[in-house]
Every structure is written in C-alpha cells, then in structure tokens.
Design a protein around this motif. Sequence first.
Motif, PDB file in Angstrom:
ATOM      1  N   THR A  61       0.827  -1.204   0.000  1.00  0.00           N
ATOM      2  CA  THR A  61       0.000   0.000   0.000  1.00  0.00           C
ATOM      3  C   THR A  61       0.863   1.256   0.000  1.00  0.00           C
ATOM      4  O   THR A  61       0.628   2.183  -0.788  1.00  0.00           O
ATOM      5  CB  THR A  61      -0.949  -0.001   1.218  1.00  0.00           C
ATOM      6  OG1 THR A  61      -1.780  -1.165   1.152  1.00  0.00           O
ATOM      7  CG2 THR A  61      -1.815   1.240   1.254  1.00  0.00           C
ATOM      8  N   LEU A  62       1.879   1.288   0.846  1.00  0.00           N
ATOM      9  CA  LEU A  62       2.768   2.454   0.899  1.00  0.00           C
ATOM     10  C   LEU A  62       3.505   2.642  -0.424  1.00  0.00           C
ATOM     11  O   LEU A  62       3.622   3.775  -0.913  1.00  0.00           O
ATOM     12  CB  LEU A  62       3.745   2.333   2.060  1.00  0.00           C
ATOM     13  CG  LEU A  62       3.121   2.529   3.439  1.00  0.00           C
ATOM     14  CD1 LEU A  62       4.110   2.150   4.536  1.00  0.00           C
ATOM     15  CD2 LEU A  62       2.627   3.954   3.629  1.00  0.00           C
ATOM     16  N   HIS A  63       3.957   1.561  -1.044  1.00  0.00           N
ATOM     17  CA  HIS A  63       4.625   1.664  -2.351  1.00  0.00           C
ATOM     18  C   HIS A  63       3.680   2.253  -3.395  1.00  0.00           C
ATOM     19  O   HIS A  63       4.080   3.117  -4.186  1.00  0.00           O
ATOM     20  CB  HIS A  63       5.134   0.296  -2.815  1.00  0.00           C
ATOM     21  CG  HIS A  63       6.381  -0.144  -2.134  1.00  0.00           C
ATOM     22  ND1 HIS A  63       7.625   0.306  -2.472  1.00  0.00           N
ATOM     23  CD2 HIS A  63       6.562  -0.992  -1.098  1.00  0.00           C
ATOM     24  CE1 HIS A  63       8.533  -0.244  -1.689  1.00  0.00           C
ATOM     25  NE2 HIS A  63       7.908  -1.046  -0.838  1.00  0.00           N
ATOM     26  N   ARG A  64       2.448   1.796  -3.386  1.00  0.00           N
ATOM     27  CA  ARG A  64       1.459   2.287  -4.344  1.00  0.00           C
ATOM     28  C   ARG A  64       1.183   3.777  -4.118  1.00  0.00           C
ATOM     29  O   ARG A  64       1.136   4.571  -5.049  1.00  0.00           O
ATOM     30  CB  ARG A  64       0.173   1.465  -4.189  1.00  0.00           C
ATOM     31  CG  ARG A  64      -0.582   1.244  -5.427  1.00  0.00           C
ATOM     32  CD  ARG A  64      -1.760   0.285  -5.320  1.00  0.00           C
ATOM     33  NE  ARG A  64      -2.267  -0.019  -4.012  1.00  0.00           N
ATOM     34  CZ  ARG A  64      -2.018  -1.145  -3.341  1.00  0.00           C
ATOM     35  NH1 ARG A  64      -1.256  -2.089  -3.873  1.00  0.00           N
ATOM     36  NH2 ARG A  64      -2.535  -1.354  -2.150  1.00  0.00           N
ATOM     37  N   LEU A  65       0.998   4.162  -2.852  1.00  0.00           N
ATOM     38  CA  LEU A  65       0.684   5.554  -2.529  1.00  0.00           C
ATOM     39  C   LEU A  65       1.870   6.479  -2.794  1.00  0.00           C
ATOM     40  O   LEU A  65       1.687   7.632  -3.187  1.00  0.00           O
ATOM     41  CB  LEU A  65       0.205   5.666  -1.080  1.00  0.00           C
ATOM     42  CG  LEU A  65      -1.121   4.955  -0.790  1.00  0.00           C
ATOM     43  CD1 LEU A  65      -1.427   4.978   0.703  1.00  0.00           C
ATOM     44  CD2 LEU A  65      -2.261   5.569  -1.593  1.00  0.00           C
ATOM     45  N   LEU A  66       3.078   5.975  -2.589  1.00  0.00           N
ATOM     46  CA  LEU A  66       4.278   6.747  -2.939  1.00  0.00           C
ATOM     47  C   LEU A  66       4.346   6.953  -4.451  1.00  0.00           C
ATOM     48  O   LEU A  66       4.640   8.051  -4.924  1.00  0.00           O
ATOM     49  CB  LEU A  66       5.544   6.028  -2.452  1.00  0.00           C
ATOM     50  CG  LEU A  66       5.797   6.065  -0.947  1.00  0.00           C
ATOM     51  CD1 LEU A  66       6.785   4.975  -0.537  1.00  0.00           C
ATOM     52  CD2 LEU A  66       6.309   7.432  -0.518  1.00  0.00           C
ATOM     53  N   ALA A  67       4.040   5.898  -5.210  1.00  0.00           N
ATOM     54  CA  ALA A  67       4.107   5.962  -6.676  1.00  0.00           C
ATOM     55  C   ALA A  67       3.061   6.901  -7.268  1.00  0.00           C
ATOM     56  O   ALA A  67       3.279   7.470  -8.341  1.00  0.00           O
ATOM     57  CB  ALA A  67       3.952   4.559  -7.270  1.00  0.00           C
ATOM     58  N   THR A  68       1.934   7.072  -6.578  1.00  0.00           N
ATOM     59  CA  THR A  68       0.889   7.964  -7.095  1.00  0.00           C
ATOM     60  C   THR A  68       1.083   9.400  -6.636  1.00  0.00           C
ATOM     61  O   THR A  68       0.306  10.279  -7.012  1.00  0.00           O
ATOM     62  CB  THR A  68      -0.518   7.486  -6.653  1.00  0.00           C
ATOM     63  OG1 THR A  68      -0.568   7.433  -5.230  1.00  0.00           O
ATOM     64  CG2 THR A  68      -0.865   6.144  -7.256  1.00  0.00           C
ATOM     65  N   GLY A  69       2.089   9.636  -5.804  1.00  0.00           N
ATOM     66  CA  GLY A  69       2.357  10.992  -5.354  1.00  0.00           C
ATOM     67  C   GLY A  69       1.455  11.466  -4.229  1.00  0.00           C
ATOM     68  O   GLY A  69       1.421  12.654  -3.913  1.00  0.00           O
ATOM     69  N   LEU A  70       0.727  10.547  -3.598  1.00  0.00           N
ATOM     70  CA  LEU A  70      -0.184  10.915  -2.510  1.00  0.00           C
ATOM     71  C   LEU A  70       0.515  10.912  -1.155  1.00  0.00           C
ATOM     72  O   LEU A  70       0.069  11.586  -0.229  1.00  0.00           O
ATOM     73  CB  LEU A  70      -1.382   9.967  -2.480  1.00  0.00           C
ATOM     74  CG  LEU A  70      -2.245   9.973  -3.746  1.00  0.00           C
ATOM     75  CD1 LEU A  70      -3.296   8.868  -3.677  1.00  0.00           C
ATOM     76  CD2 LEU A  70      -2.883  11.329  -3.958  1.00  0.00           C
ATOM     77  N   VAL A  71       1.585  10.142  -1.046  1.00  0.00           N
ATOM     78  CA  VAL A  71       2.318   9.991   0.214  1.00  0.00           C
ATOM     79  C   VAL A  71       3.792  10.205  -0.074  1.00  0.00           C
ATOM     80  O   VAL A  71       4.281   9.858  -1.157  1.00  0.00           O
ATOM     81  CB  VAL A  71       2.072   8.574   0.801  1.00  0.00           C
ATOM     82  CG1 VAL A  71       3.016   8.246   1.927  1.00  0.00           C
ATOM     83  CG2 VAL A  71       0.627   8.437   1.269  1.00  0.00           C
ATOM     84  N   ASP A  72       4.490  10.786   0.895  1.00  0.00           N
ATOM     85  CA  ASP A  72       5.938  10.867   0.779  1.00  0.00           C
ATOM     86  C   ASP A  72       6.588  10.169   1.960  1.00  0.00           C
ATOM     87  O   ASP A  72       5.949   9.893   2.967  1.00  0.00           O
ATOM     88  CB  ASP A  72       6.432  12.307   0.631  1.00  0.00           C
ATOM     89  CG  ASP A  72       6.137  13.192   1.822  1.00  0.00           C
ATOM     90  OD1 ASP A  72       5.635  12.702   2.846  1.00  0.00           O
ATOM     91  OD2 ASP A  72       6.405  14.395   1.730  1.00  0.00           O
ATOM     92  N   ARG A  73       7.858   9.869   1.790  1.00  0.00           N
ATOM     93  CA  ARG A  73       8.643   9.135   2.786  1.00  0.00           C
ATOM     94  C   ARG A  73       9.798  10.032   3.195  1.00  0.00           C
ATOM     95  O   ARG A  73      10.522  10.536   2.330  1.00  0.00           O
ATOM     96  CB  ARG A  73       9.159   7.847   2.155  1.00  0.00           C
ATOM     97  CG  ARG A  73      10.006   6.985   3.018  1.00  0.00           C
ATOM     98  CD  ARG A  73      10.530   5.790   2.189  1.00  0.00           C
ATOM     99  NE  ARG A  73      11.266   4.860   3.000  1.00  0.00           N
ATOM    100  CZ  ARG A  73      12.551   4.965   3.269  1.00  0.00           C
ATOM    101  NH1 ARG A  73      13.259   5.956   2.772  1.00  0.00           N
ATOM    102  NH2 ARG A  73      13.148   4.058   4.024  1.00  0.00           N
TER     103      ARG A  73
END
Length: 125
Positions: A61-73
């Motif tokens: 889920t985190l990988h997907r959300l990072l890839a869509t630009g919705l979440v950052d790390r």
Amino acid sequence: MTDREVHCYELVADCRLRAATDLFVHTWDPVVLAALRTGPRRRRELRTAVGGISDKVLTDTLHRLLATGLVDRHAHAEAPPRVEYGLTGLGQSLVEGPMMALGRWAVEHGDELLEAQESAARTPG
C-alpha cells in the motif's frame, strides 16, 4: 471542448476520472490515507492506527501511494534511523476533499446502501 477532452470521451480508459477512481480500487489505500490525515507517522504507528493490516499489505500500500504521489517518505538522519510517511499536498487535497465528501455521503446514506446490498443478496438471479 479540447481535443484531449474529446479523446477522453472516446477512450474512457484514459480519462482523468478513471485515474482518480482507480485510487480507491485497493481496499487499504483510502484507510492508510485517512490514518495519515492527522500527520506523518512511522510505519509501526501507521500499522497500529490502521489495525488489521498485514505487514506485506502495508508495504504494498505504501509503495502504491508513494508511486501515485499521494504519500511521501522522509528518512531522518538519526541513530537509530527513523522513517516517517506523510501526505503530500496532493494526498491532503484528496483526503480533505473527495474522501471527506464520500465519508459524509456514507454517513448519510450508508443504511440505504447496506439495505440495498442485503436485499440484492437475498434475491435470486
């Protein structure tokens, strides 16, 4: 209407609406986004806040959300290392806008929706 908008109507798969609704295809994506609404969290905190999510599913889920630009790390340069996940401006706009509106709609119409689904399940073919 622009050529791009006309093309969107002809090939619905390329439409921006399709891209936006695809953000809700995975069950845990909106749940994780909602858990990040209050601010950045470490992975362990996020898993506790969400509850019921496996480590693998959270990773996906985190990988997907990072890839869509919705979440950052954000990795902090500390010992021991600390990594936090948070909403980007785009993610915040999704959570505060459409997701909040959908939540209000679900509160208002959730009983009707569940009743219709239960009725359909009881009715053969």
